[in-house]
Design a protein around this motif. Structure first.
Motif, PDB file in Angstrom:
ATOM      1  N   HIS A 132       0.821  -1.209   0.000  1.00 39.60           N
ATOM      2  CA  HIS A 132       0.000   0.000   0.000  1.00 39.60           C
ATOM      3  C   HIS A 132       0.851   1.252   0.000  1.00 39.60           C
ATOM      4  O   HIS A 132       0.631   2.165  -0.783  1.00 39.60           O
ATOM      5  N   SER A 133       1.852   1.262   0.890  1.00 37.61           N
ATOM      6  CA  SER A 133       2.621   2.512   0.968  1.00 37.61           C
ATOM      7  C   SER A 133       3.477   2.687  -0.285  1.00 37.61           C
ATOM      8  O   SER A 133       3.693   3.809  -0.720  1.00 37.61           O
ATOM      9  N   ALA A 180       2.544   1.769  -3.260  1.00 40.16           N
ATOM     10  CA  ALA A 180       1.614   2.254  -4.284  1.00 40.16           C
ATOM     11  C   ALA A 180       1.392   3.749  -4.120  1.00 40.16           C
ATOM     12  O   ALA A 180       1.432   4.510  -5.084  1.00 40.16           O
ATOM     13  N   LEU A 181       1.232   4.136  -2.874  1.00 38.74           N
ATOM     14  CA  LEU A 181       0.984   5.546  -2.600  1.00 38.74           C
ATOM     15  C   LEU A 181       2.181   6.393  -3.033  1.00 38.74           C
ATOM     16  O   LEU A 181       2.043   7.436  -3.663  1.00 38.74           O
ATOM     17  N   GLU A 203      -6.057   7.198   2.281  1.00 42.81           N
ATOM     18  CA  GLU A 203      -5.019   7.998   1.622  1.00 42.81           C
ATOM     19  C   GLU A 203      -4.949   7.667   0.145  1.00 42.81           C
ATOM     20  O   GLU A 203      -4.821   8.539  -0.710  1.00 42.81           O
ATOM     21  N   LEU A 204      -5.034   6.379  -0.141  1.00 35.52           N
ATOM     22  CA  LEU A 204      -4.984   5.956  -1.536  1.00 35.52           C
ATOM     23  C   LEU A 204      -6.173   6.528  -2.307  1.00 35.52           C
ATOM     24  O   LEU A 204      -6.011   6.999  -3.439  1.00 35.52           O
ATOM     25  N   GLN A 216      -4.645   3.937   5.403  1.00 34.18           N
ATOM     26  CA  GLN A 216      -3.900   3.841   4.143  1.00 34.18           C
ATOM     27  C   GLN A 216      -4.844   3.843   2.967  1.00 34.18           C
ATOM     28  O   GLN A 216      -4.606   4.493   1.956  1.00 34.18           O
ATOM     29  N   ALA A 219       2.342   6.595  -6.785  1.00 33.61           N
ATOM     30  CA  ALA A 219       1.315   7.488  -7.309  1.00 33.61           C
ATOM     31  C   ALA A 219       1.731   8.935  -7.107  1.00 33.61           C
ATOM     32  O   ALA A 219       1.613   9.759  -8.008  1.00 33.61           O
ATOM     33  N   GLN A 220       2.284   9.208  -5.922  1.00 35.18           N
ATOM     34  CA  GLN A 220       2.680  10.593  -5.648  1.00 35.18           C
ATOM     35  C   GLN A 220       3.787  11.043  -6.579  1.00 35.18           C
ATOM     36  O   GLN A 220       3.787  12.164  -7.062  1.00 35.18           O
ATOM     37  N   LYS A 260      -0.026   3.331  10.919  1.00 34.74           N
ATOM     38  CA  LYS A 260      -1.117   3.658  10.025  1.00 34.74           C
ATOM     39  C   LYS A 260      -1.921   2.384   9.861  1.00 34.74           C
ATOM     40  O   LYS A 260      -1.364   1.346   9.520  1.00 34.74           O
ATOM     41  N   LYS A 296       9.320  18.683   2.240  1.00 37.75           N
ATOM     42  CA  LYS A 296       9.078  17.910   1.022  1.00 37.75           C
ATOM     43  C   LYS A 296       8.350  18.763  -0.006  1.00 37.75           C
ATOM     44  O   LYS A 296       8.728  18.815  -1.176  1.00 37.75           O
ATOM     45  N   THR A 339      -5.372  12.466  -8.516  1.00 39.31           N
ATOM     46  CA  THR A 339      -4.833  12.133  -9.833  1.00 39.31           C
ATOM     47  C   THR A 339      -5.908  12.313 -10.893  1.00 39.31           C
ATOM     48  O   THR A 339      -5.636  12.828 -11.978  1.00 39.31           O
ATOM     49  N   GLN A 366      -5.572  10.066  -3.010  1.00 41.08           N
ATOM     50  CA  GLN A 366      -4.589  10.218  -4.072  1.00 41.08           C
ATOM     51  C   GLN A 366      -5.256   9.959  -5.420  1.00 41.08           C
ATOM     52  O   GLN A 366      -5.003  10.660  -6.391  1.00 41.08           O
TER      53      GLN A 366
END
Lengths: 472, 500
Positions: free
Chosen positions: A410-411, A413-414, B432-433, B429, A417-418, B424, B248, B440, B436
């Protein structure tokens, strides 16, 4: 006696410089060990033992000096006596026989001139075969008096006068041989590869291949690429032990014996292969088995590793450490090879566990009680990324870290994507800037045309076009 | 007076007469024309009485006349240069100031799409007053809400963006700038040909997801944008992010400057950006980040050559040793001149932080005494330091007491990412996805819009026309393998293309 020799100024100095001194008596018997070898390598091996082993130094050097006196290389004789002198000054053999040395030197000089004039005569006659043989003789001569550089050159000069394929292979084999003696491993590798390429698939090949593989393995090992070395050694066919001389050189006597192949190959394999590979390619390999039978303890060590008895394996190897350190080729690589086997054992040992106590580990792996604490070793392995584990210094445990594949996916993928998102944004920004005619240009152009003002390049072109249009 | 008022009330955005966007467009346009013709005296009557226009009109319904009223009031005074030239009523706390702020926070965005220049004038005035009074902070909120109201995505760059950033930095309110900064700039105001708009049949009042349709070079919402403006905005934005300790985002923001199209040359702002970017890369990723692929390589080379001191700094940073501190001390002058002193000292701090963070790769639990020795701290200092790191989210760890009478402190790392203070859960998660994904998708929409606009670009159309011509020509030629050349087109008209 051993203690007094250990206290000799030579060894004291080495110790001070933190150089290797082997104190433990090796398992082999010097006489029978050296009887396996012939030619120059005998001298060199004895000299190597003399330099490193405080236990055998005197014996080895005495043998070497006696041997050298029968040869034609006065330089090595002198240096051997010097070495012996620095270790045991009162030894009768420590004072060089100057008269003999001078005599030999003169004789060598004479022989060299003779050979050179012969070669000159051959050259005048323009007979290829004679020139080749002249060069070859000169090469042999140089090799015997220990001038390896010139020997290499002389052999190399044979090349243009070789008329048959056999001549060419012989010459290249000679070059490989001299390169090994010079410890020029890359040269040895390249010449061995050349032989490999020259020899067609025929009877000749059957004879040469074991030798080539052995030489390749040796040079790979000395270059610290143990995996390649293991591969080459494992490919050496057992006919190597009984093979005839190639190009007048008995490789199994003058370079490395079958026993050496077993030891080198076994250790390199142990250092670079995993358990299944070891089982399939080393223990079950019928060809290499014949070598292993010469050195049963290597076989034992490998089987111990394969059956997960790591401490047994390390123990066996540790017992033979002194022997291997005194080997002229293996010596410099032993520490590295042992270290690799050790770290591999630790990694393999830890694999099935989720948690092991550090005391248990040190019991298993610190048999000698020497070296640093086990946690330091583990720490350095973890930092280097070899071992995937965490240390609990409070409970003194080595813990396998919990993995959560779902979370990681999951992380990841995130994150991906970012990063895509960001790249896309950068591109769009750039595109927009381009579309608006924004571009960084050199100040001169900027002043002249004032381009930064939004219209940019496109605008200028359009104006230019309009001007031209009006003109036509 | 009555006339003017009836004109002002003549337009109702929710009136039942308006049936389509086109209708609405027509109505608004005629309304704007009518209101703009009302003499300014009408707007200036009855100030501060119940008959005052500003009292009668509703800013969120009658936005157009309200805006004009405010504009006329402003124009009676000089453009404020100092605290003294600000009229009393427009001073913060004054009556008109209150009205102005109320308007900026509650106007009808659709109506404001038509009178961009008036709207901009009001925004600029609000900003100007705040600055002239020496209290830039008070303009932040009204300007920001005006921008967000007009264009919730604030993705079309306007001169107001820059104005806003300047004000924020002047006031030192970095976090206040984030709502605007977090919105990606996906469009620069473009010059859309009138003919094109007519063909499309699109009107500014249409409901649209992208603001590129109504903020154009002609709409008046922005002054003319130059590259320097855009660069300045990104630079100030990055500084604001740094100020808010969002390194960041700052790093990513600076990359927008680095990828500027360039004729193999870099400018001063790019240089500044590069220097900050190098340090930020270390702060965020522990190593200088890779140059964006779209950046001009020779420009980047020049930048690198001009910033050797920073390269040395990052090298020292990666080496883990006292060298970084030494480098930082040697270059004090340079950092100060470049305005990067703060970043450099942050880098020095971060090196130690990173060393502690890296412990988690080796240990699962470690007595605090070890950590203190490792850091060269006393126990108290080490404890405070670690607690601080945990609290600030640098470490997924906790400080525990070992059981027993003389228990000591132990730093325990969580190896499982679903445990510990930074844990998390899968649900988080997943959210968050989803977020995102939505983002997008939005970006994809914006790209589509940009692509569409570009496909209507004159140069592109020209290119397509030529391509078609070529294709036609080659298709014709391919038929009969025509080798003669004199019966083809007499001559290519080179000039013809240029005359348009």
């Amino acid at each position: 006696m051993a203690t007094t020799i250990e206290q000799a100024p030579y060894f004291l100095e080495r110790k001070e410089k933190n150089l290797l001194v082997v104190k433990d008596p090796p398992k082999f018997d010097l006489e029978s060990y050296i009887a396996n070898y012939e030619g120059r390598t005998r001298l060199k091996r004895l000299e190597h033992i003399g330099m490193y082993s405080s236990y055998l130094a005197v014996d080895a050097l005495r043998m070497a000096i006696a041997e050298a006196k029968h040869g034609a290389d006065e330089n090595i004789y002198i240096s051997l006596t010097e070495l012996l002198h620095s270790i045991s000054p009162k030894d009768t053999m420590a004072t060089p026989d100057v008269e003999w040395a001078e005599k030999t030197f003169k004789a060598n000089k004479l022989r060299q001139e003779q050979l050179e004039s012969e070669l000159k005569a051959y050259k005048n006659n323009l007979i290829k075969e004679s020139i080749r043989m002249g060069n070859e003789d000169l090469g042999h001569f140089y090799y015997n008096i220990g001038d390896l550089g010139n020997a290499f050159k002389s052999y190399f000069r044979m090349r243009e006068h070789c008329t048959s394929a056999k001549h060419l292979t012989d010459m290249t084999m000679r070059l490989t041989f001299v390169a090994i003696a010079q410890r020029n491993w890359l040269g040895a590798q390249s010449h061995a590869t050349k032989v490999d390429a020259q020899v067609a698939k025929n009877e000749e090949r059957g004879k040469l291949e074991p030798v080539i593989n052995a030489c390749m393995g040796l040079s790979h090992m000395c270059c610290n690429s143990f995996r390649d070395a293991a591969r080459d050694f494992l490919n050496v066919s057992p006919t190597f032990i009984t093979a005839d001389a190639v190009a007048g050189i008995k490789f199994q006597k003058e370079v490395l014996t079958g026993n050496d192949i077993a030891v080198y190959g076994g250790l390199c394999a142990l250092a670079s292969m995993d358990r299944t590979e070891l089982q399939e390619r080393v223990l079950s390999d019928t060809d290499f088995r014949q070598f292993l039978e010469l050195e049963p303890h290597i076989r034992r060590a490998i089987s111990a590793f394969c059956s997960s008895k790591y401490s047994t394996c390390l123990q066996i190897l540790e017992e033979y450490r002194a022997d291997y350190l005194l080997d002229i080729y293996l010596g410099p690589a032993v520490t590295d090879i042992y270290h690799r086997i050790r770290t591999k054992s630790i990694v393999q040992y830890f694999k099935p566990f989720s948690c092991v106590s550090l005391d248990e580990m040190s019991k298993k792996f610190q048999i000698t009680g020497e070296g640093y604490a086990i946690e330091d070793e583990l720490t350095s392995m973890i930092t280097a990324g070899i071992l995937d584990a965490r240390i609990d210094l409070v409970e003194r445990l080595l813990i396998s870290p919990a993995t959560n594949a779902r979370h990681v996916v999951h992380s990841d993928a995130l994150k991906m994507a970012q990063s895509y998102d960001h790249t896309l944004r950068l591109r769009l920004t750039r595109l927009n800037m381009q579309n608006a005619g924004m571009e960084v240009r050199s100040p001169k152009a900027d002043m002249e045309k004032n381009i930064d003002r939004g219209e940019g390049f496109g605008g200028t072109l359009r104006r230019l076009g309009q001007g031209l249009g009006g003109f036509s | 007076m009555a006339d003017s008022l009836s004109i002002c009330f003549s337009f109702e955005p929710t009136s039942p007469n308006i049936k389509s966007n086109l209708d609405l467009d027509r109505h608004i346009r005629s309304h704007v024309a009518a209101v703009s013709h009302i003499p300014s005296s009408a707007f200036l009557k009855n100030i501060d009485t119940p008959q005052d226009f500003l009292e009668i009109l509703n800013p969120s319904v009658n936005s157009i006349p309200y805006a004009y009223t405010l504009l006329h009031r402003i124009q009676t005074h000089d453009w404020p240069k100092g605290p003294k030239s600000v009229p009393d009523t427009f001073r913060p706390g004054g009556g008109s100031w209150g009205k102005l702020v109320e308007f900026l926070e509650s106007f009808d965005p659709v109506q404001m799409r038509y009178i961009g220049d008036v709207w901009r004038r009001l925004v600029e005035y609000c900003d100007r007053v705040a600055r002239a009074m020496g209290t830039p902070g008070i303009a932040i909120s009204p300007v920001r809400s005006a921008m967000l109201q007009l264009d919730p995505s604030t993705g079309t760059f306007t001169s107001n963006h820059l104005l806003f950033m300047r004000t924020c930095l002047e006031a030192g309110s970095y976090t206040a700038a984030l709502p605007i900064l977090d919105n990606y700039i996906y469009n620069l105001p473009q010059n859309i040909a009138k003919a094109l708009i007519e063909i499309e049949g699109s009107v500014p009042c249409a409901e649209t997801s992208t603001s590129s349709d109504f903020i154009t070079t002609r709409s008046g919402h922005s002054e003319k944008i130059t590259l320097a403006d855009l660069h300045e905005y990104y630079m100030l934005g990055a500084i604001a992010y740094i100020g808010a300790r969002k390194f960041k985002q700052a790093l990513l923001f600076l990359e927008h400057i680095l990828i500027t199209p360039s004729a193999n040359i870099a400018n001063g702002i790019m240089w500044e950006a590069y220097k900050k970017w190098v340090i930020l890369g270390c702060l965020v990723n522990g190593a200088p980040s890779a140059t964006p692929k779209t950046a001009n390589s020779s420009a980047m080379k020049q930048l690198r050559a001009a910033s050797k001191a920073y390269d040395a700094l990052t090298e020292a940073f990666q080496m883990h040793g006292p060298k970084l501190r030494a480098q930082a001390e040697v270059g004090v002058q340079t950092w100060a001149e470049d305005g990067n002193t703060g970043l450099v000292s942050e880098l020095v701090d971060h090196q130690m932080r990173l060393a502690v963070i890296k412990l988690k790769d080796t240990y699962s639990a470690i007595p605090l005494t070890h950590v203190a020795k490792f850091l060269g701290f006393s126990m108290q200092e080490a404890e405070a330091y670690i607690r601080n790191l945990v609290a600030r989210g640098y470490l997924n760890a906790s400080l525990d007491h070992t059981p027993g009478p003389n228990g000591s402190l132990v730093l325990r790392f969580y190896t499982d990412p679903t445990e510990g203070p930074l844990a998390k859960s899968e649900k988080e998660q997943y959210l968050e996805l989803l977020q995102q994904t939505a983002q997008t998708n939005k970006l994809a929409e914006q790209v589509k819009a940009a692509d569409y606009r570009l496909s209507l670009n004159k140069d592109y159309l020209e290119h397509v026309r030529r391509l078609n011509k070529k294709a036609a020509a080659s298709a014709a030629a391919g038929d009969a393998m025509d080798v003669t050349w004199d019966d083809a087109e007499p001559e290519e008209d080179i000039m013809g293309d240029l005359i348009m």
